[in-house]
Design a protein around this motif. Structure first.
Motif, PDB file in Angstrom:
ATOM      1  N   SER A 266       0.802  -1.229   0.000  1.00  0.00           N
ATOM      2  CA  SER A 266       0.000   0.000   0.000  1.00  0.00           C
ATOM      3  C   SER A 266       0.834   1.278   0.000  1.00  0.00           C
ATOM      4  O   SER A 266       0.320   2.337  -0.326  1.00  0.00           O
ATOM      5  CB  SER A 266      -0.927   0.006   1.222  1.00  0.00           C
ATOM      6  OG  SER A 266      -0.161  -0.062   2.423  1.00  0.00           O
ATOM      7  N   ASN A 267       2.135   1.172   0.339  1.00  0.00           N
ATOM      8  CA  ASN A 267       2.927   2.406   0.492  1.00  0.00           C
ATOM      9  C   ASN A 267       4.029   2.517  -0.559  1.00  0.00           C
ATOM     10  O   ASN A 267       5.090   3.058  -0.300  1.00  0.00           O
ATOM     11  CB  ASN A 267       3.541   2.472   1.889  1.00  0.00           C
ATOM     12  CG  ASN A 267       4.368   1.238   2.226  1.00  0.00           C
ATOM     13  OD1 ASN A 267       4.512   0.342   1.400  1.00  0.00           O
ATOM     14  ND2 ASN A 267       4.902   1.192   3.438  1.00  0.00           N
ATOM     15  N   HIS A 268       3.769   1.988  -1.739  1.00  0.00           N
ATOM     16  CA  HIS A 268       4.770   2.038  -2.811  1.00  0.00           C
ATOM     17  C   HIS A 268       4.643   3.350  -3.585  1.00  0.00           C
ATOM     18  O   HIS A 268       3.540   3.863  -3.810  1.00  0.00           O
ATOM     19  CB  HIS A 268       4.588   0.851  -3.761  1.00  0.00           C
ATOM     20  CG  HIS A 268       5.787   0.568  -4.606  1.00  0.00           C
ATOM     21  ND1 HIS A 268       6.118   1.331  -5.695  1.00  0.00           N
ATOM     22  CD2 HIS A 268       6.742  -0.391  -4.525  1.00  0.00           C
ATOM     23  CE1 HIS A 268       7.220   0.857  -6.256  1.00  0.00           C
ATOM     24  NE2 HIS A 268       7.611  -0.186  -5.560  1.00  0.00           N
ATOM     25  N   ALA A 269       5.795   3.872  -4.024  1.00  0.00           N
ATOM     26  CA  ALA A 269       5.795   5.136  -4.762  1.00  0.00           C
ATOM     27  C   ALA A 269       5.201   5.003  -6.152  1.00  0.00           C
ATOM     28  O   ALA A 269       4.896   6.013  -6.807  1.00  0.00           O
ATOM     29  CB  ALA A 269       7.224   5.670  -4.865  1.00  0.00           C
ATOM     30  N   GLN A 403     -11.057  -1.606  -4.927  1.00  0.00           N
ATOM     31  CA  GLN A 403     -11.148  -0.926  -3.630  1.00  0.00           C
ATOM     32  C   GLN A 403     -12.594  -0.552  -3.315  1.00  0.00           C
ATOM     33  O   GLN A 403     -13.065  -0.729  -2.179  1.00  0.00           O
ATOM     34  CB  GLN A 403     -10.262   0.316  -3.650  1.00  0.00           C
ATOM     35  CG  GLN A 403     -10.059   0.954  -2.290  1.00  0.00           C
ATOM     36  CD  GLN A 403      -8.994   2.032  -2.338  1.00  0.00           C
ATOM     37  OE1 GLN A 403      -8.633   2.529  -3.403  1.00  0.00           O
ATOM     38  NE2 GLN A 403      -8.472   2.398  -1.177  1.00  0.00           N
ATOM     39  N   ASN A 404     -13.321  -0.044  -4.312  1.00  0.00           N
ATOM     40  CA  ASN A 404     -14.737   0.305  -4.111  1.00  0.00           C
ATOM     41  C   ASN A 404     -15.570  -0.948  -3.859  1.00  0.00           C
ATOM     42  O   ASN A 404     -16.488  -0.946  -3.030  1.00  0.00           O
ATOM     43  CB  ASN A 404     -15.269   1.046  -5.338  1.00  0.00           C
ATOM     44  CG  ASN A 404     -14.621   2.409  -5.509  1.00  0.00           C
ATOM     45  OD1 ASN A 404     -14.182   3.017  -4.530  1.00  0.00           O
ATOM     46  ND2 ASN A 404     -14.553   2.888  -6.742  1.00  0.00           N
ATOM     47  N   TYR A 409     -18.549  -4.528   0.036  1.00  0.00           N
ATOM     48  CA  TYR A 409     -18.689  -5.803   0.736  1.00  0.00           C
ATOM     49  C   TYR A 409     -18.533  -5.623   2.248  1.00  0.00           C
ATOM     50  O   TYR A 409     -19.219  -6.289   3.045  1.00  0.00           O
ATOM     51  CB  TYR A 409     -17.652  -6.804   0.228  1.00  0.00           C
ATOM     52  CG  TYR A 409     -18.067  -7.521  -1.035  1.00  0.00           C
ATOM     53  CD1 TYR A 409     -19.287  -8.181  -1.117  1.00  0.00           C
ATOM     54  CD2 TYR A 409     -17.219  -7.556  -2.141  1.00  0.00           C
ATOM     55  CE1 TYR A 409     -19.661  -8.845  -2.271  1.00  0.00           C
ATOM     56  CE2 TYR A 409     -17.584  -8.214  -3.304  1.00  0.00           C
ATOM     57  CZ  TYR A 409     -18.817  -8.854  -3.364  1.00  0.00           C
ATOM     58  OH  TYR A 409     -19.191  -9.511  -4.510  1.00  0.00           O
ATOM     59  N   GLN A 410     -17.647  -4.712   2.663  1.00  0.00           N
ATOM     60  CA  GLN A 410     -17.472  -4.454   4.099  1.00  0.00           C
ATOM     61  C   GLN A 410     -18.720  -3.808   4.693  1.00  0.00           C
ATOM     62  O   GLN A 410     -19.107  -4.103   5.830  1.00  0.00           O
ATOM     63  CB  GLN A 410     -16.248  -3.570   4.306  1.00  0.00           C
ATOM     64  CG  GLN A 410     -14.929  -4.290   4.062  1.00  0.00           C
ATOM     65  CD  GLN A 410     -13.723  -3.367   4.099  1.00  0.00           C
ATOM     66  OE1 GLN A 410     -13.832  -2.171   3.832  1.00  0.00           O
ATOM     67  NE2 GLN A 410     -12.558  -3.924   4.408  1.00  0.00           N
ATOM     68  N   GLN A 441     -10.691  -8.861  -0.471  1.00  0.00           N
ATOM     69  CA  GLN A 441      -9.401  -8.380   0.041  1.00  0.00           C
ATOM     70  C   GLN A 441      -8.234  -9.081  -0.650  1.00  0.00           C
ATOM     71  O   GLN A 441      -7.229  -8.446  -1.002  1.00  0.00           O
ATOM     72  CB  GLN A 441      -9.344  -8.589   1.554  1.00  0.00           C
ATOM     73  CG  GLN A 441     -10.210  -7.603   2.332  1.00  0.00           C
ATOM     74  CD  GLN A 441     -10.205  -7.905   3.814  1.00  0.00           C
ATOM     75  OE1 GLN A 441     -10.188  -9.074   4.227  1.00  0.00           O
ATOM     76  NE2 GLN A 441     -10.243  -6.856   4.633  1.00  0.00           N
ATOM     77  N   GLU A 442      -8.359 -10.398  -0.847  1.00  0.00           N
ATOM     78  CA  GLU A 442      -7.299 -11.125  -1.560  1.00  0.00           C
ATOM     79  C   GLU A 442      -7.187 -10.641  -3.007  1.00  0.00           C
ATOM     80  O   GLU A 442      -6.081 -10.514  -3.539  1.00  0.00           O
ATOM     81  CB  GLU A 442      -7.585 -12.626  -1.524  1.00  0.00           C
ATOM     82  CG  GLU A 442      -7.346 -13.255  -0.164  1.00  0.00           C
ATOM     83  CD  GLU A 442      -7.357 -14.783  -0.236  1.00  0.00           C
ATOM     84  OE1 GLU A 442      -7.536 -15.319  -1.359  1.00  0.00           O
ATOM     85  OE2 GLU A 442      -7.184 -15.423   0.809  1.00  0.00           O
TER      86      GLU A 442
END
Length: 467
Positions: A266-269, A403-404, A409-410, A441-442
Motif C-alpha cells: 500500500s505504500n509504494h511510490a 477498492q470500491n 462488501y465491508q 481483500q485477496e
C-alpha cells in the motif's frame, strides 16, 4: 487425534507469532535489490564479461607490439667450422600495414654460401603493401572488432543485469503479497475465534441455537485451513527469495529464521509515479535501447569483417627494401638503389577469386541477417512497451474498482452483523458476507501486486535506454 492435531497447531502458531514478534528479521525492497546487485553471482558474472571484452582489446593491440628476436647457431664437422652465426632483430608493425625491421648479423665460417656476407652486418628494412592490406588488414580489423565487441558486451550485460534485478524485485513483491494474504487469513482466524467464543456463550445462555456453534466452528476451521495454506505459500516465497540472497565470496545466504518484508503493497511510490514514468517513455525510441545498440555494434563488427574480406579481391603486391652497412664501415645511405641495398617486389593474384567472392558474399549475408534481427528486436521492444503500458493503466483502474468493491462488501458485512445483533439475520449469512470480504481483500492484494510488477517492467525497461 483431532484434538491432538488442534493442540499441535496452536503450539506451532503461537511459536510462530512469538518468533515474528521477538526474533524476526525485516528487509526492504531497496535493501534486497542492493544485495542482489552487489553479491549475486550472475551480476558479478556480467561485470567479469565486460572485463573479458576489455582484455580482448588489449589482446588485439598486441598485434602491433614490436618483436625482439635473437638467434645463435654453429655448424662444425670433422674440425671444419662451416659457419658460426649471431643474430639479433627488432620488428615493428605499424598501423597502415607497413612493417619496419632492424637487425645485426655476425656470420663467420669456412663453408659460407656465396650470397652470405661474412663478418658483422647491420640491416634496416621496410615492407610496404601496395595493394592488398594497405587500406585495411587483419591487425586493424581485429582491433576495430574488439572495440565494437566491448560496446556490444556492455550493452548486453546491462540488459541482462536489469533483467536479473527485475526478476528479483518482482519476486520480492510476490513475497510481500503472500505475507499480506497470510496476515489477512490470520486476522480472519482471530475474528472467528472470538465469534465462536461469543456464540458458545450465547448458546449457554439460551439465546442461540446449538447449530449456530457448529456454523461458527465450521467457519473457523475453514479459515484455519486457508491460514495454513497461506503460511505455506509464504514460506515457499521466502525460499524463492533466498535464491537471490548471497554474501561475500559468492556464498549462499542461508535463512536460519523467517524474515519479513518491511515494505507493504500500500505504500509504494508507484501509485504516484506511474504517470511520470509513462510520460518519460513517450519520448523514448527503441533506437536508443541497449538491446538495439547491441545489434548496431554487431553490425559494425560485421562491416569491419566485410571490409577485410574485400581486400582479398586486390592483388597482393608487397615491396621490401633493406639497407645494409658492414661493421666498421662508414654508412652510405644515399642514393637508395646505388649501393648496400636489397629490394624485392612480390606479386600474388588468385586467378578465379573463388574464395574471395565466397567470403565477401558471406560477410554481406551476415550483415543482412543482423539487419533483420535488428528490425525484429525493435518490433519486439515496441510491443513489450505498449503491453506494459496497457497493463499498468488497466491495473490502476482495477485497483480503484476493487477498492470500491471491497468497501461495499465491508458495508454489507457490517449491516449483516447489525441485523444479526438485532435478531434479524443468521450466522450463515454473516459467514457468507465475510467470505465475500476476504475474497475481495485477496483480489485487492493480487491486483496491487500485478500493478507493481507491471510498473517494475516499465521501470527497468526505461533503465535499458541509453542517455
Amino acid at each position: 487425534m483431532k484434538n491432538l492435531n488442534k493442540i499441535l497447531f496452536i503450539i506451532v502458531f503461537c511459536f510462530f507469532q512469538y518468533g515474528q514478534a521477538q526474533d524476526s528479521l525485516k528487509i526492504s525492497a531497496q535493501e534486497f535489490i542492493s544485495a542482489v546487485k552487489n553479491y549475486h553471482p550472475l551480476a558479478l558474472k556480467y561485470q567479469l564479461q565486460n572485463k573479458i571484452a576489455g582484455s580482448e582489446i588489449t589482446k588485439a593491440r598486441g598485434n602491433f607490439d614490436p618483436v625482439l628476436a635473437a638467434k645463435l647457431g654453429e655448424k662444425n664437422i670433422d674440425g671444419t667450422q662451416y659457419y658460426q652465426q649471431k643474430n639479433i632483430e627488432l620488428g615493428i608493425p605499424t598501423w597502415y600495414g607497413i612493417d619496419l625491421t632492424a637487425s645485426y648479423n655476425d656470420l663467420n665460417g669456412q663453408k659460407l654460401n656465396s650470397s652470405d656476407t661474412k663478418g658483422g652486418l647491420y640491416q634496416m628494412g621496410i615492407t610496404i603493401p601496395l595493394a592488398k592490406n594497405l587500406l585495411y588488414d587483419k591487425r586493424r580489423a581485429l582491433l576495430d572488432q574488439a572495440k565494437f565487441a566491448l560496446k556490444m558486451t556492455e550493452a548486453e550485460q546491462a540488459v541482462l543485469t536489469n533483467d536479473l534485478l527485475l526478476d528479483a524485485e518482482n519476486t520480492y513483491w510476490e513475497w510481500v503479497q503472500s505475507f499480506e494474504i497470510y496476515r489477512l487469513q490470520s486476522k480472519a482466524v482471530e475474528i472467528n475465534k472470538a465469534r465462536l467464543n461469543l456464540t458458545q456463550k450465547t448458546f449457554e445462555y439460551g439465546e442461540r441455537a446449538a447449530i449456530d456453534t457448529v456454523e461458527a466452528l465450521s467457519q473457523l476451521q475453514s479459515f484455519e485451513l486457508q491460514q495454513q495454506e497461506a503460511y505455506l505459500n509464504f514460506v515457499k516465497n521466502t525460499q524463492q527469495l533466498q535464491v537471490f540472497l548471497w554474501k561475500d565470496h559468492q556464498e549462499l545466504y542461508e535463512i536460519s529464521q523467517l524474515i519479513y518484508p518491511s515494505d507493504g503493497l500500500s505504500n509504494h511510490a508507484a501509485y504516484s509515479d506511474f504517470e511520470f514514468l509513462l510520460q518519460e517513455l513517450q519520448h523514448k525510441t527503441t533506437d536508443n535501447h541497449l538491446s538495439v545498440l547491441y545489434y548496431l555494434e554487431k553490425n559494425n563488427v560485421l562491416e569491419s569483417e566485410r571490409k577485410l574480406k574485400w581486400q582479398s579481391f586486390l592483388p597482393k603486391l608487397d615491396f621490401t627494401y633493406n639497407f645494409f652497412n658492414k661493421e666498421n664501415y662508414r654508412a652510405d645511405y644515399l642514393p637508395l638503389f646505388d649501393n648496400n641495398f636489397q629490394y624485392g617486389l612480390k606479386l600474388e593474384i588468385p586467378v578465379f577469386q573463388r574464395e574471395a567472392r565466397a567470403s565477401y558474399q558471406m560477410a554481406k549475408f551476415k550483415i543482412l541477417q543482423n539487419q533483420l534481427d535488428t528490425k525484429l528486436k525493435k518490433r519486439e521492444l515496441d510491443t513489450k512497451m505498449e503491453t506494459y503500458k496497457n497493463e499498468l493503466v488497466n491495473y490502476h483502474l482495477q485497483i480503484n474498482l476493487s477498492q470500491n468493491n471491497l468497501a461495499n462488501y465491508q458495508k454489507l458485512l457490517m449491516a449483516e452483523e447489525t441485523k444479526y445483533s438485532n435478531g434479524e439475520s443468521s450466522l450463515f449469512l454473516i459467514n457468507s458476507r465475510e467470505n465475500k470480504v476476504i475474497d475481495a481483500q485477496e483480489k485487492f492484494i493480487s491486483i496491487r501486486t500485478k500493478f507493481l510488477k507491471s510498473f517494475n517492467k516499465l521501470k527497468w525497461m526505461k533503465e535499458n535506454f541509453s542517455l
